[in-house]
Scaffold this active site. Structure first.
Site, mmCIF file in Angstrom:
data_model
loop_
_atom_site.group_PDB
_atom_site.id
_atom_site.type_symbol
_atom_site.label_atom_id
_atom_site.label_comp_id
_atom_site.label_asym_id
_atom_site.label_seq_id
_atom_site.Cartn_x
_atom_site.Cartn_y
_atom_site.Cartn_z
ATOM 1 N N GLU A 196 0.836 -1.210 0.000
ATOM 2 C CA GLU A 196 0.000 0.000 0.000
ATOM 3 C C GLU A 196 0.868 1.255 0.000
ATOM 4 O O GLU A 196 0.604 2.210 0.752
ATOM 5 C CB GLU A 196 -0.922 0.004 1.227
ATOM 6 C CG GLU A 196 -1.675 -1.306 1.438
ATOM 7 C CD GLU A 196 -2.739 -1.239 2.520
ATOM 8 O OE1 GLU A 196 -3.901 -1.562 2.217
ATOM 9 O OE2 GLU A 196 -2.428 -0.850 3.665
ATOM 10 N N CYS B 246 -10.747 0.620 7.454
ATOM 11 C CA CYS B 246 -10.235 1.952 7.794
ATOM 12 C C CYS B 246 -10.922 3.056 6.999
ATOM 13 O O CYS B 246 -11.150 4.150 7.508
ATOM 14 C CB CYS B 246 -8.723 2.014 7.574
ATOM 15 S SG CYS B 246 -8.179 1.410 5.966
#
Lengths: 603, 603
Positions: B312, B406
């Site tokens: 990521e 998230c």
């Protein structure tokens, strides 16, 4: 170096895929001693590899793989270290030792082989189970998470090593271990037993090859079961994503390769073995369809496979980034193994073309000119200011070993056994698929091949002996427009000529520098060309340019030329295109891991 | 809805970053009640978000996050489920509830807030420690692997929620918990205490904001410590790769952002807070340098941050693939938070330009028009035959929630608190950074803003009241060549005009359709243009084309036009360019996750 297998009585140093007489194949491989490489390009790479094999022994010691086996054997105390699949590196290295012995017998090789084989044999449990990490670290709790545990994967590599060992040295010590492993597996898994598959294929290829040595139908049947069991939810049942494990769709229904690239092509290679031994043309057709789709949409110009670092996976069709190409060295090796099996089954030159592309580019970039340092990942572009992130980053340059050391011993076994991929025979004659100077023997027929391929396109084949006239087939690569055989134009595929003892034929493959553009859906290289010469893909490296490689432009109309430079990079033909100087892609990063690019924007 | 903070006695619903009077900042934020959005584009997005907030409560129940806290509170029995950072989703949602209450007070919001806050308070250990997963799953074994455990990360989100809660509702219940958490942290970590940092920043921003409420210098000092402690080997000492965790180089020495994108920008945002409160211009300069490098080499045209699925992470400079852009929704949010703090500190319009680009594109694509479905990953291209691999794949379309959730509550808190990013004041006057219809109040000054931005470029500002003439600064985006203020040309940056009560000024931002080319080192989009209109990036979606989007070509010379379509995608201005029809990027995949591309090859 030719050995008598104590189990089948055949006499030949059979190479790394040897269909039984009953197998439905178009072509039959030659033994390793029957196709030799007597110098030239690949001999250089093989010699460097031979020197690296004893280093591999030391790496396996330093990384703990051998120690794990000694602990499992009760020879040493301690905990297992390294990844769950640590044993497999030992087995791939043992396989390399065997093929290398077939290539060039040496006592040192036999001594290493015997010592390590004895440890492996001692580590095996009484019932045949063998995985040192599970035995030591997990208190022998077996098969609790087969998608991740690599237990069949390690067994597969053990079996492959054992098959190579008996073929090359006649030594049955590891084969005895392998048969016990395989029998244990056949007692445990299968149609009427536990339904489960390993997350990482290789056992399929291995069991078929074992069957080819033992003749035991249970080994082939278990391979068949493992191929057919995929795609039916076994891995999903563990809560894992089936795509990654090539378990989303049954092999015979799949239309593409997907997920983890090495897993995918090891599976299809094993499936091709099963298809050949069982005469399963439907399965073979499915594999041909997948291979074609892979070549058309998921293969780099280098033959590299796997577009994504994320999960080491194939991307979507035409998703082929250059800077973040994964193109794992092991995936190119698996690609060669699959293509070879498809070539045997079909006789179709496109598989031999693919092998050539993979070997000379995507595979060979995985090892340094010194033969002892490796790339795990093989990008087609290396940027300025690229940051090395993790131990397998190409920004480090090639490395001696990795935390996950699958690639180095895989390179070793591939280079050691390379002769196995050169030539075949059928009832009508002999086929040459890859060109290297050396000899080819098929029964009473012997040939001498002279060539400086890939630097020069002339391949001269002399028929030294033959009982009778036969058909000699020489592959004309698809890239070789304008090729001639004895002066007559020949198109791509196999140029077939009837020959007899004393004949000499000359194949000329044009070595003009070519520029190649990609399919327009390959967004990553829009507006770019790649430069090729013969089977080699070329790359611009920073060492040859003052302008940052990131900013180079190639004028498609500029004059191009090749010039051999014996002093450079172990001897390479350099290509100039306008202001640019290009070197073979496989040779990049032997002068530091500086910026490089294969696909170059045009002016 | 304006509340008196029981701790500082100030009266204002301060927004999501409120420097103290002592802070060295060029601009001071307005309170949330002081900048309102009275309709138009963002009000629609906020209303949809408001409706999703109660759904969020249900998702947190279904996913087990709330249950984990109840177990830790002794209200329920069982094991914790979900990721180690599960608590943080609850806190982000609580923060959204608070800002939403400031926007539109409702008893339902207060009731949810009180109920969940009470559970959180009950879960807290006597010494202030609070992390339900560690308390329940790991038998309260604390801080054993801080790089991965997210214990400070969860504490940070708790503190941010508490600060929002007291600012918006005056309720100190969560603030009491947060102060105990912060005091516990200050007792445990710091210069003279344990040296350690969380692998995932956010605690830095949180502690500075807490300091702004409590005035406790220990909270600011601990934030400073956590910022300065990075880059000195703390995370490497655990055996982890420091790059991923923004721990390779000290923040004040770094020249770029790298590693995990959300971690990186949360850290720099917190560092900007520390720099402001401590008047640390050297640190601020280092952050400005990193921000510039990020914008120049590591930011998508959408404002998206993070080029790699693998980890990521930010990629190398100019590594900006379109199909595999990660551009996590949370990273755009962190980018806005960082840019806002840089804007306050410097008054430089480029930060407000970046906020605009991120909000309208990379951020807003992360949520559906319905407000209740989310993208985790925001690519700039979606291919034909793209295979959905894993739960966050865009090929699924937007989803209601994720295993790692998230993004959804992060979207919620950002939309609820959006007014906080619209305007600022300084000693000389008022600055408008983002344009939305509504009111702006700064002391005795009140303004009304009328605009149909981003569909129309006219922004009319009426000075309803003012004690004295003041400077009104209106941001002219860098893209708005040809802009005028009251008919006079104005360049990019802030157009500053002296105004008094009763004045009306008109800013006209040209809304011609623009085509944009990328820096030539962005290989991924060579030979392509992107289409923009105003602050919006446009995209070609399959729904509007018969030709596969993969094969579309844009003629740069073809006529282009915008036309408002109230019926389409909640009301959008559609752009036509030759044969192509383009819709705003943020609105893609609201008609199915079909092929899409932002960068379009030219003919």
């Amino acid at each position: 170096m030719t050995a008598t297998s104590p189990r089948t009585g055949t006499t030949s140093t059979r190479g790394p895929a040897a269909p039984t007489a009953a197998a439905q194949v178009a072509l039959r491989p030659l033994g390793l001693g029957e196709a030799t490489i007597g110098g030239g390009f690949w001999a250089g790479r093989q010699d460097a590899n031979a020197a690296a094999i004893p280093l591999g022994r030391r790496r396996l010691e330093d990384a703990g793989n051998l120690r794990n086996l000694r602990i499992a054997a009760g020879r040493e105390e301690g905990d297992a270290i390294g990844p769950i699949f640590a044993d497999s590196d030992v087995y791939k290295w043992l396989e390399a030792v065997a093929w290398e012995y077939a290539r060039r017998p040496a006592e040192e090789l036999l001594a290493m082989q015997r010592e390590v084989t004895a440890v492996v044999a001692d580590a095996q449990a009484a019932d045949g189970y063998l995985n040192s990490v599970v035995q030591v670290r997990h208190a022998d709790e077996r098969y609790t998470d087969l998608p991740w545990s690599h237990e069949h994967y390690c067994a597969g590599h053990l079996i492959q090593a054992a098959v190579a060992q008996v073929r090359c040295t006649g030594d049955t010590a590891l084969l005895d271990v392998a048969v016990k492993v395989a029998d244990h597996l056949a007692d445990t898994f299968g149609e009427d037993r536990r339904h489960d598959v390993d997350g990482h294929p290789v056992i399929e290829m291995a069991l078929v090859e074992l069957h080819r040595e033992t003749g035991d139908p249970r080994h082939l049947e278990l391979a068949r079961y493992f191929v057919e069991a995929r795609g039916h939810g076994l891995i999903s049942a563990y809560g894992h994503d089936p795509t990654y494990f090539s378990d989303r769709v049954p092999v015979r229904e799949a239309t593409t390769v997907e997920g983890h690239a090495v897993r995918a092509v090891y599976l299809t290679a094993g499936a091709a073995d099963v298809a050949a031994e069982r005469g399963d043309t439907a399965l073979l057709d499915a594999l041909a369809r997948q291979f074609d789709h892979m070549l058309a949409t998921k293969t780099y110009i280098t033959g590299g496979l796997g577009a994504r670092w994320d999960r080491e996976a194939f991307g979507d069709p035409y998703e082929l980034p250059t800077d973040r190409a994964y193109a794992e060295t092991c995936a190119a090796i698996g690609g060669v193994q699959w293509a070879w099996r498809m070539l045997l089954a079909t006789g179709d030159a496109r598989y031999a073309d693919a092998i050539e592309r993979m070997l000379f580019n995507g595979f060979l970039a995985g090892v340094s000119l010194s033969g002892s340092e490796y790339f795990y990942v093989n990008p087609l572009q290396h940027r300025s200011d690229a940051h090395a992130d993790g131990d397998r980053s190409p920004a480090h340059g090639r490395r001696g070993w990795f935390d996950c050391a699958c690639c180095p011993p895989n390179v070793m076994r591939t280079l050691s056994g390379l002769e196995g991929y050169l030539a075949t025979r059928d009832d009508g004659g002999v086929q040459l698929h890859q060109y290297a100077p050396g000899t080819v023997t098929a029964g009473a027929t012997t040939l001498t091949v002279e060539t400086e391929y890939p630097w020069d396109g002339l391949v001269r084949v002399r028929v030294d002996a033959a009982d009778a006239p036969f058909a000699l087939s020489l592959r004309v690569p698809a890239w070789a427009a304008g090729a001639t055989l004895d002066g007559a134009p020949v198109g791509p595929g196999y140029a077939r000529v009837q020959v007899a003892a004393g004949d000499v034929v000359e194949l000329r493959l044009p070595m003009e520098v070519r520029t190649t553009t990609a399919h327009p859906r390959v967004d990553a290289v829009r507006g770019c060309v790649a430069v090729e010469r013969g089977p080699l893909v070329y790359a611009a490296e920073q060492a040859d340019h003052d302008t940052p490689v990131d900013d180079l432009r190639l004028d498609p109309a500029a004059p191009r030329a090749g010039a051999h430079r014996p002093d450079l990079l172990g001897g390479v033909t350099v290509v100039t295109a306008g202001e640019l100087t290009l070197v073979p892609y496989y040779a990049w990063a032997n002068r530091g891991a500086a910026p490089m690019r294969v696909w170059i924007p045009t002016t």
